[in-house]
Design a protein around this motif. Structure first.
Motif, short mmCIF file in Angstrom:
data_model
loop_
_atom_site.label_atom_id
_atom_site.label_comp_id
_atom_site.label_asym_id
_atom_site.label_seq_id
_atom_site.Cartn_x
_atom_site.Cartn_y
_atom_site.Cartn_z
N LYS A 21 0.70 -1.04 -0.12
CA LYS A 21 -0.09 0.13 -0.07
C LYS A 21 0.87 1.02 0.04
O LYS A 21 0.44 2.37 -0.45
CB LYS A 21 -0.91 0.10 1.19
CG LYS A 21 -0.13 0.20 2.31
CD LYS A 21 -1.42 -0.13 3.66
CE LYS A 21 -0.56 -0.20 5.00
NZ LYS A 21 -1.60 -0.30 6.20
N ARG A 24 1.86 2.91 -3.30
CA ARG A 24 0.55 3.88 -3.99
C ARG A 24 0.17 5.05 -3.19
O ARG A 24 -0.80 5.99 -3.48
CB ARG A 24 -0.63 3.14 -4.01
CG ARG A 24 -0.64 1.91 -4.91
CD ARG A 24 -1.99 1.37 -5.53
NE ARG A 24 -3.04 1.29 -4.68
CZ ARG A 24 -3.46 0.31 -3.78
NH1 ARG A 24 -2.48 -0.78 -3.60
NH2 ARG A 24 -4.14 0.41 -3.17
N VAL A 27 -2.69 9.69 1.40
CA VAL A 27 -3.37 10.96 1.34
C VAL A 27 -4.08 11.33 2.87
O VAL A 27 -4.55 10.46 3.33
CB VAL A 27 -4.83 10.71 0.50
CG1 VAL A 27 -5.71 12.10 0.61
CG2 VAL A 27 -4.47 10.41 -1.11
N ALA A 47 -10.43 9.39 -2.83
CA ALA A 47 -8.99 9.12 -2.75
C ALA A 47 -8.77 7.65 -2.97
O ALA A 47 -7.91 7.20 -3.58
CB ALA A 47 -8.47 9.66 -1.83
N LEU A 48 -9.25 6.84 -2.01
CA LEU A 48 -9.00 5.34 -2.18
C LEU A 48 -9.45 4.69 -3.44
O LEU A 48 -8.81 3.93 -3.92
CB LEU A 48 -9.62 4.69 -0.94
CG LEU A 48 -9.06 5.07 0.59
CD1 LEU A 48 -9.84 4.32 1.84
CD2 LEU A 48 -7.60 4.63 0.52
N ARG A 49 -10.65 4.96 -3.96
CA ARG A 49 -11.11 4.45 -5.12
C ARG A 49 -10.24 4.87 -6.35
O ARG A 49 -10.29 4.35 -7.29
CB ARG A 49 -12.50 4.98 -5.15
CG ARG A 49 -13.50 4.31 -4.15
CD ARG A 49 -13.70 2.77 -4.46
NE ARG A 49 -14.96 2.27 -3.41
CZ ARG A 49 -15.44 1.12 -3.64
NH1 ARG A 49 -14.77 0.33 -4.49
NH2 ARG A 49 -16.45 0.71 -3.03
N ALA A 50 -9.55 6.12 -6.12
CA ALA A 50 -8.84 6.43 -7.25
C ALA A 50 -7.47 5.65 -6.97
O ALA A 50 -6.45 5.81 -7.99
CB ALA A 50 -8.48 7.84 -7.22
N ALA A 52 -5.16 5.49 -4.10
CA ALA A 52 -4.27 5.63 -2.94
C ALA A 52 -4.15 4.50 -2.14
O ALA A 52 -5.31 3.67 -2.02
CB ALA A 52 -4.78 7.04 -2.12
N LEU A 55 -4.90 6.32 3.98
CA LEU A 55 -5.68 7.17 4.06
C LEU A 55 -5.69 7.82 5.69
O LEU A 55 -5.89 7.15 6.59
CB LEU A 55 -7.13 6.92 3.58
CG LEU A 55 -8.26 8.14 3.87
CD1 LEU A 55 -7.90 9.32 3.02
CD2 LEU A 55 -9.53 7.53 3.36
N GLY A 233 -10.95 14.37 -3.61
CA GLY A 233 -10.55 13.26 -3.13
C GLY A 233 -9.95 12.45 -4.56
O GLY A 233 -8.78 11.88 -4.19
N GLY A 237 -5.93 11.32 -4.49
CA GLY A 237 -5.54 10.03 -4.81
C GLY A 237 -4.56 9.87 -5.94
O GLY A 237 -3.62 8.89 -5.76
N ARG A 241 -0.41 8.60 -5.81
CA ARG A 241 0.19 7.65 -6.50
C ARG A 241 1.10 7.95 -7.33
O ARG A 241 2.03 7.02 -7.98
CB ARG A 241 -0.99 6.99 -7.52
CG ARG A 241 -2.06 6.20 -6.69
CD ARG A 241 -3.43 5.84 -7.93
NE ARG A 241 -2.74 4.90 -8.95
CZ ARG A 241 -3.26 4.64 -10.11
NH1 ARG A 241 -4.61 5.04 -10.08
NH2 ARG A 241 -2.80 4.01 -10.82
#
Length: 290
Positions: A21, A24, A27, A47-50, A52, A55, A233, A237, A241
């Protein structure tokens, strides 16, 4: 024109199967208040869905525990707050310390405007070293007084105003911004030396040098509470990355718009929620990478 064809020539950083993790990026989303804690959750989820990897969320102490329960994927930081539930300006030192370990910082979603946010911005921006920045919401009105400090962050900052926020930022009327949003975006980008995402029915992405791209493939359904927090967000993200600010802004605007287009197709043109946008991002990213 900002579309899929353009972005295929601007690929995002790739991450291998063996990456953990940390590869990546992390954020930190800082914002919210007692009345609007959800904006931070929206930006963090996006941000996580993109893509990253890690969090952190930082908000007023009174909402920190429920925020941690609502988002178990995040580490949540309780910030000092004012009697009315806003983040106090004294939170700047703690935020600077946490931001030093993040790849990208989103500052502003859901924050109350006025003196407390201005104090936070004035105390925080000079202390930041390293993270890419996405500045949104209430903090935007404090930026004209921080022009020289912002120039120290040139090359790693993105702002995401709508027309009202842009009007306050430039000291002009909302009508003037709506009459020529591209010119307003160019003025803000040049003044502050930031990549500017001028949100609207047609969104403009502008560099400090005046280069611009337009994206008019959005839809009416995206004009809903929390949609801008999701966009902030997504951009963060992508920054975490390893994407440069301009690339992150271009991809972020496209992904946000495409997620809205697919929801409009599947559910109807209006009535979908901002919280539904992030779930579509991994599939769109996978399709674009293929």
């Amino acid at each position: 024109m900002l579309d899929a064809a353009l972005l295929r020539g601007l690929p995002l950083p790739r991450h291998g199967e063996g990456d953990d993790k940390n590869a990546r990026g992390a954020v930190l989303v800082a914002g919210g208040c007692r009345e609007v804690p959800g904006a931070v959750l929206l930006a963090g989820t996006a941000a996580l869905r993109a893509g990253a990897g890690r969090l952190q969320l930082a908000s007023a102490a009174s909402v920190a525990v429920p925020m941690a329960l609502a988002m178990p994927e995040a580490r949540v930081i309780a910030l000092p707050e004012t009697p009315d539930g806003a983040i106090d300006g004294s939170a700047a030192d703690l935020l600077a310390e946490r931001a030093a370990r993040a790849g990208a910082l989103v500052l502003g979603p859901g924050m109350m405007g006025g003196g407390h946010s201005a104090d936070l911005v004035a105390g925080l921006l000079p202390k930041l070293e390293g993270p890419a920045l996405v500045l949104d919401g209430a903090v935007l009105e404090a930026l004209p007084d921080q022009r020289e400090v912002l120039r120290r962050h040139a090359g790693r900052a993105v702002i995401t105003p709508h027309d009202g926020e842009m009007a306050r930022l430039l000291g002009t009327s909302r009508q003037a911004v709506l009459a020529d949003p591209l010119s307003a975006a160019r003025e803000a980008a040049a003044r502050l030396q930031v990549v500017t995402v001028m949100k609207g029915g047609c969104t403009h992405v502008v560099t400090p040098e005046g280069r611009s791209w337009r994206h008019d493939a959005g839809n009416a359904g995206l004009a809903t509470s929390g949609s801008g927090d999701v966009l902030a967000g997504v951009i963060a993200g992508l920054l975490a990355r390893g994407a440069a600010p301009l690339k992150a802004a271009l991809w972020g605007v496209f992904l946000h718009g495409e997620a809205g287009r697919r929801l409009a197709r599947d559910q109807g043109p209006v009535g979908f929620l901002a919280r539904e946008l992030p779930a579509g991002l991994p599939r769109i990213l996978a399709e674009m990478a293929g």
